[in-house]
Motif scaffolding. Sequence first.
Motif, PDB file in Angstrom:
ATOM      1  N   PRO A  32      -9.938   8.231   0.609  1.00 25.88           N
ATOM      2  CA  PRO A  32     -10.497   9.533   0.214  1.00 25.88           C
ATOM      3  C   PRO A  32      -9.477  10.661   0.287  1.00 25.88           C
ATOM      4  O   PRO A  32      -9.487  11.568  -0.554  1.00 25.88           O
ATOM      5  N   ARG A  33      -8.601  10.612   1.285  1.00 24.61           N
ATOM      6  CA  ARG A  33      -7.590  11.662   1.412  1.00 24.61           C
ATOM      7  C   ARG A  33      -6.681  11.688   0.189  1.00 24.61           C
ATOM      8  O   ARG A  33      -6.415  12.756  -0.382  1.00 24.61           O
ATOM      9  N   LEU A  34      -6.214  10.525  -0.221  1.00 24.77           N
ATOM     10  CA  LEU A  34      -5.334  10.466  -1.390  1.00 24.77           C
ATOM     11  C   LEU A  34      -6.096  10.843  -2.659  1.00 24.77           C
ATOM     12  O   LEU A  34      -5.550  11.525  -3.534  1.00 24.77           O
ATOM     13  N   VAL A  35      -7.359  10.434  -2.757  1.00 29.89           N
ATOM     14  CA  VAL A  35      -8.156  10.771  -3.944  1.00 29.89           C
ATOM     15  C   VAL A  35      -8.310  12.281  -4.059  1.00 29.89           C
ATOM     16  O   VAL A  35      -8.165  12.856  -5.156  1.00 29.89           O
ATOM     17  N   ASP A  36      -8.593  12.958  -2.955  1.00 33.81           N
ATOM     18  CA  ASP A  36      -8.730  14.416  -3.003  1.00 33.81           C
ATOM     19  C   ASP A  36      -7.407  15.077  -3.400  1.00 33.81           C
ATOM     20  O   ASP A  36      -7.390  16.051  -4.163  1.00 33.81           O
TER      21      ASP A  36
ATOM     22  N   LEU B 119      -5.983  11.822 -13.622  1.00 32.75           N
ATOM     23  CA  LEU B 119      -7.308  11.189 -13.473  1.00 32.75           C
ATOM     24  C   LEU B 119      -7.175   9.666 -13.408  1.00 32.75           C
ATOM     25  O   LEU B 119      -7.923   9.008 -12.674  1.00 32.75           O
ATOM     26  N   ALA B 120      -6.230   9.104 -14.179  1.00 32.77           N
ATOM     27  CA  ALA B 120      -5.984   7.667 -14.083  1.00 32.77           C
ATOM     28  C   ALA B 120      -5.489   7.294 -12.699  1.00 32.77           C
ATOM     29  O   ALA B 120      -5.879   6.257 -12.141  1.00 32.77           O
ATOM     30  N   ALA B 121      -4.632   8.134 -12.109  1.00 32.58           N
ATOM     31  CA  ALA B 121      -4.163   7.878 -10.749  1.00 32.58           C
ATOM     32  C   ALA B 121      -5.313   7.972  -9.747  1.00 32.58           C
ATOM     33  O   ALA B 121      -5.367   7.211  -8.775  1.00 32.58           O
ATOM     34  N   VAL B 122      -6.246   8.889  -9.972  1.00 34.81           N
ATOM     35  CA  VAL B 122      -7.419   8.976  -9.103  1.00 34.81           C
ATOM     36  C   VAL B 122      -8.232   7.687  -9.182  1.00 34.81           C
ATOM     37  O   VAL B 122      -8.674   7.139  -8.160  1.00 34.81           O
ATOM     38  N   GLU B 123      -8.435   7.197 -10.388  1.00 34.04           N
ATOM     39  CA  GLU B 123      -9.161   5.930 -10.543  1.00 34.04           C
ATOM     40  C   GLU B 123      -8.460   4.796  -9.809  1.00 34.04           C
ATOM     41  O   GLU B 123      -9.101   3.990  -9.111  1.00 34.04           O
TER      42      GLU B 123
ATOM     43  N   GLU C  84       0.829  -1.206   0.000  1.00 34.42           N
ATOM     44  CA  GLU C  84       0.000   0.000   0.000  1.00 34.42           C
ATOM     45  C   GLU C  84       0.862   1.254   0.000  1.00 34.42           C
ATOM     46  O   GLU C  84       0.567   2.234  -0.701  1.00 34.42           O
ATOM     47  N   GLN C  85       1.938   1.243   0.774  1.00 35.82           N
ATOM     48  CA  GLN C  85       2.815   2.409   0.820  1.00 35.82           C
ATOM     49  C   GLN C  85       3.489   2.645  -0.523  1.00 35.82           C
ATOM     50  O   GLN C  85       3.558   3.782  -1.005  1.00 35.82           O
ATOM     51  N   VAL C  86       3.953   1.582  -1.158  1.00 35.89           N
ATOM     52  CA  VAL C  86       4.616   1.725  -2.450  1.00 35.89           C
ATOM     53  C   VAL C  86       3.634   2.228  -3.504  1.00 35.89           C
ATOM     54  O   VAL C  86       3.960   3.114  -4.305  1.00 35.89           O
ATOM     55  N   LEU C  87       2.424   1.693  -3.503  1.00 33.64           N
ATOM     56  CA  LEU C  87       1.429   2.130  -4.482  1.00 33.64           C
ATOM     57  C   LEU C  87       1.089   3.602  -4.289  1.00 33.64           C
ATOM     58  O   LEU C  87       0.986   4.361  -5.268  1.00 33.64           O
ATOM     59  N   GLU C  88       0.934   4.021  -3.052  1.00 36.52           N
ATOM     60  CA  GLU C  88       0.629   5.429  -2.790  1.00 36.52           C
ATOM     61  C   GLU C  88       1.772   6.322  -3.248  1.00 36.52           C
ATOM     62  O   GLU C  88       1.549   7.383  -3.848  1.00 36.52           O
ATOM     63  N   GLN C  89       3.017   5.903  -3.000  1.00 35.09           N
ATOM     64  CA  GLN C  89       4.156   6.707  -3.443  1.00 35.09           C
ATOM     65  C   GLN C  89       4.222   6.798  -4.961  1.00 35.09           C
ATOM     66  O   GLN C  89       4.504   7.856  -5.515  1.00 35.09           O
TER      67      GLN C  89
ATOM     68  N   PRO D 123     -23.383  11.502  -1.556  1.00 35.89           N
ATOM     69  CA  PRO D 123     -24.511  12.443  -1.643  1.00 35.89           C
ATOM     70  C   PRO D 123     -24.193  13.698  -2.437  1.00 35.89           C
ATOM     71  O   PRO D 123     -25.095  14.356  -2.945  1.00 35.89           O
ATOM     72  N   ALA D 124     -22.915  14.041  -2.543  1.00 34.19           N
ATOM     73  CA  ALA D 124     -22.531  15.249  -3.280  1.00 34.19           C
ATOM     74  C   ALA D 124     -21.188  15.002  -3.953  1.00 34.19           C
ATOM     75  O   ALA D 124     -20.406  14.149  -3.529  1.00 34.19           O
ATOM     76  N   LEU D 125     -20.939  15.762  -5.010  1.00 38.57           N
ATOM     77  CA  LEU D 125     -19.666  15.628  -5.713  1.00 38.57           C
ATOM     78  C   LEU D 125     -18.540  16.193  -4.854  1.00 38.57           C
ATOM     79  O   LEU D 125     -18.719  17.196  -4.161  1.00 38.57           O
ATOM     80  N   PRO D 126     -17.347  15.576  -4.892  1.00 40.14           N
ATOM     81  CA  PRO D 126     -16.202  16.152  -4.192  1.00 40.14           C
ATOM     82  C   PRO D 126     -15.851  17.524  -4.756  1.00 40.14           C
ATOM     83  O   PRO D 126     -16.157  17.843  -5.904  1.00 40.14           O
ATOM     84  N   ALA D 127     -15.191  18.297  -3.944  1.00 38.43           N
ATOM     85  CA  ALA D 127     -14.838  19.660  -4.356  1.00 38.43           C
ATOM     86  C   ALA D 127     -13.919  19.645  -5.571  1.00 38.43           C
ATOM     87  O   ALA D 127     -14.020  20.511  -6.449  1.00 38.43           O
TER      88      ALA D 127
END
Length: 974
Positions: free
Chosen positions: A665-669, A652-656, A630-635, A707-711
């Motif tokens: 969610p933190r990393l996605v934002d 956007l591919a990294a977000v997916e 998980e740490q390597v993937l996040e890096q 319920p709502a789109l992210p910022a």
Amino acid sequence: MTTATAPDDPHRTTGDGSGTAGAGVAAGPFGALREQLTDAAATFAGSADALAGILAGIVDDVDRALGERLEIFPVCHHSPASALAMVRRLRHKQPKVIYLELCEDLQPLLGELRNCRLPVAVQAFASELDGFPAEWGPLSVVAPVTEASAEYQAIAYALETPGVELVLVDRSTDHVFQWSPRDDAGPAGATGPTDDAGPTDGTGPAAVTASTGGAGEQAALHGDAVGVEIGDLRPRFAELEAYLLHHGKVRHWSEWWDQYVERPLAGADHDTYRQVMVLIGSLFRRLRPAGSDRTERDEDRERYMWTRMREHLAASGADPADCLYVCGAFHAASRVAQFGLDSPAPDFAITPRTGTRWRYGLIPSSHSAIEAQFGLAPGSVSIAAATWTKAVSGSGLTPFRLDGQRGGKGRGRRKVAAVAAPTGPMADRLSGFLAAPPPLDGLDEAELRGWCVDIVRLARRNGYLASTADAIAVFETSILLAGLRNRARPTPYDFADAAVTCIEKDVVPGRRDVRRLCEILLGGDRIGQVGYDALPPLARDVLDRLQPLGLDLEKRTIGRALLDLHATPALTGCSDLLWMLRHLLPADAVRPIMGERRLGHRSIQESWDLALGRHQRALIELGYEGVTVEQVLEQRLRRAVRGTDATAAGALAAVEDAIRLLNSPRLVDELGARAVELLATERTVDDAPEVLRRIRRLLAHHRATAPALPAWCEAFVTTGYAHYCTLLPTAFVEEETGVRQVGAMLGFLFSMESLALSLGCDRSQLELAVAQSHPESPAKVALLWAARHQLGLLPLAELRERCAELLANPLVVPAFPRYLSGFVHALEPVPGLAPFVVETMSTAFARLPDPVLLPWLPTLITTLREHGPELVPLLVREAARTFPGTLPELDAWVPPWLAPAPTPTPSAVRVGPVGQVHTLLAAHPAAVEAVAALLGCDGGWSTPQATPAGPSESALVAAHPDTVEAVAALLGGG
């Protein structure tokens, strides 16, 4: 003992300190040999100048190296003769300190060899560079270790014998790259500097060479790593090597070495072995091009090693008589001023290491990988291993082996009948060795017969039509080839050539040819393995977390894992880990057979093919980047969006990937915010189709799960709306921008329009962008017409008229497929145009004559295939909905765009458009009642009146005349 001082080095002294000068002085045990060589040079060359100086200098180098207080043991890498001599010397001398020519920072890893099956390679790896050019990264250095090598015998002796210290004295891996020219492209042309001139010029001792790759999986086990080995003896003078190969009647250097050095030295005593090896190293050192960068680096390495040895002796107080310096024969013949413990020259100034953080580990290796790494002949390391095994069994020696070494037996306790080294003054053994003819080994018929039978069996398994007659032919041809090459006993090289001649008839029926089968027969398919205890924490964590699968993941075979996540929810963790490994490792290391992981979807049953044992190197190098997967993937996801070549589509591919694999969610934002930044700074629209596809998918996912789109999603839509409006006029006219990219821009603007307007964007910006666009390309012109139609600026009737005009113009007809391509791409932003595109294409087929239509069709097909493959299915579905489905219906079928408009009924004419609306409302009372309730009206008006156009018309209809007129217009009323 005395040593003559060579004229080219003012720091040279005699072994007893007397310090005689001059090359022609006959002194010490080699005086007679020196005088004999000088006389021979004068007779042969007509003078005693250049050639005599070279020959006398070689003898001086031997005298100097063997007269040093610190015993120097010259070796050649992967040489059974060196390994045998090393075993004999270690058992006789039993040194307390062993100085080994190997990168000093690799020493902590050597103990982990106990947990491995040889061959393996010690590796240093760095992905984040500090002090080196960024284009060199990642940097990787490997030092392969095989059992048939002198360095392994020294390592095993030092680690398994109490009271013995092993000290690595060669430059660090950091200095390997510090001393490399900064204008190099890097190893294998990409990943760092090389330290070799290449196989043509030869490779030097402890050579640092770039991996040249090789055929097959095994040859690529080291990847693009730089290789470090001890004692790579090979001429650096191409003409000399060619001369030796020609007169030795051999094809490559490995065969020459085996015939003229390896076999004669296999049973030599200690003094003879040392003198011959130093002589060869001196010969190759003196017959090399002068003034090269490679020469300077070799000499700097020798100064480095002697400096390190002096420092250790001063710090530890060890007696040099109890020490052994193991280095390549090339370095044993060194002529640098710092050579020797008694040299008055100052120590070499060692520069500090850079800030690059190096990570260390062991990776699997193979004979093929070593051969490819160092430019050796295919099969040479396998032949050396076979020679070592036979020599050990025939000599009665017990080689050293690390306790717990996988893949072999223990070290053993039996006594050894080793050749004792002389204890008296050193004698001249070179004269006798050089004058004596090579020993003639008798033919070992049993060995050769076994090879012939086994190669025929292997050939049949791999598709060859080999038989007993082929085995006999190989046997006889091996003897014949050995005789032609002045050998009484066929070597493995003769056997391999004979097998190719007799069995390789026409074509290779399978994946392996006969020469490769000969390598396999001699052990060439042997691949090392790193044991569990020697793996980095990440690799051990992966194996532990995948234990519930019940597979032996350390095997090199492919295992099939079946996961029923519905019946066994505990396997969910294994599934998550496998999908992450699928993203990080090579494609065939973790391969899904059944199941998928996409946004908002997880399969309840999965099937995987796992080959982690075959890709152990990739898993180990993954462990250099972090502690958990998980740490390597996040890096890696963060690096992907922060790199200099990062794009909005990549972000956007990294977000997916973060949503699918990590659910953070933190990393996605964080990644989404970076995508907004990248989109705002892009000056091209090359990635517009990818951006549109991914943002649509992400918006659909968030709308379905939150319920709502992210910022960041809202910011991406508003930024993209303004960004693409700004670039749209330029994209329409630029030739570099394709029609697919412009269509994707319009698709983003029109499909995101409602969301963008709700977030504060201005629609007039889009209208101005379309008004300022003036394309000339036919495909882009069609796109512009579609955009104007979507904005309400170009009615469908006028668009139909323009297309009719194009078809009626003979000069435009050849370009009409490109207009159609534009309309097909317009289905992305304006999907409602699908009926019109079908109509236009059908009209063209109906109106164009055959001489025009038939040459036109290939252009149309290739244009649609090239520019709109993903949109053609939408067109096909619309055509299927429009055209009749059966053949009888086709005769009476009238295209919808040619069908006459329906004639109004008398009642409709009498009541007018308002009456038509009232009739429509009356036909659907339930819907009318619901709308009335929403508008706050009572339902008493819903009963139809006798005179629809009279004063009893409903209050709702009378109160909204504009709406009535609009609906009437849609119904075709006046």
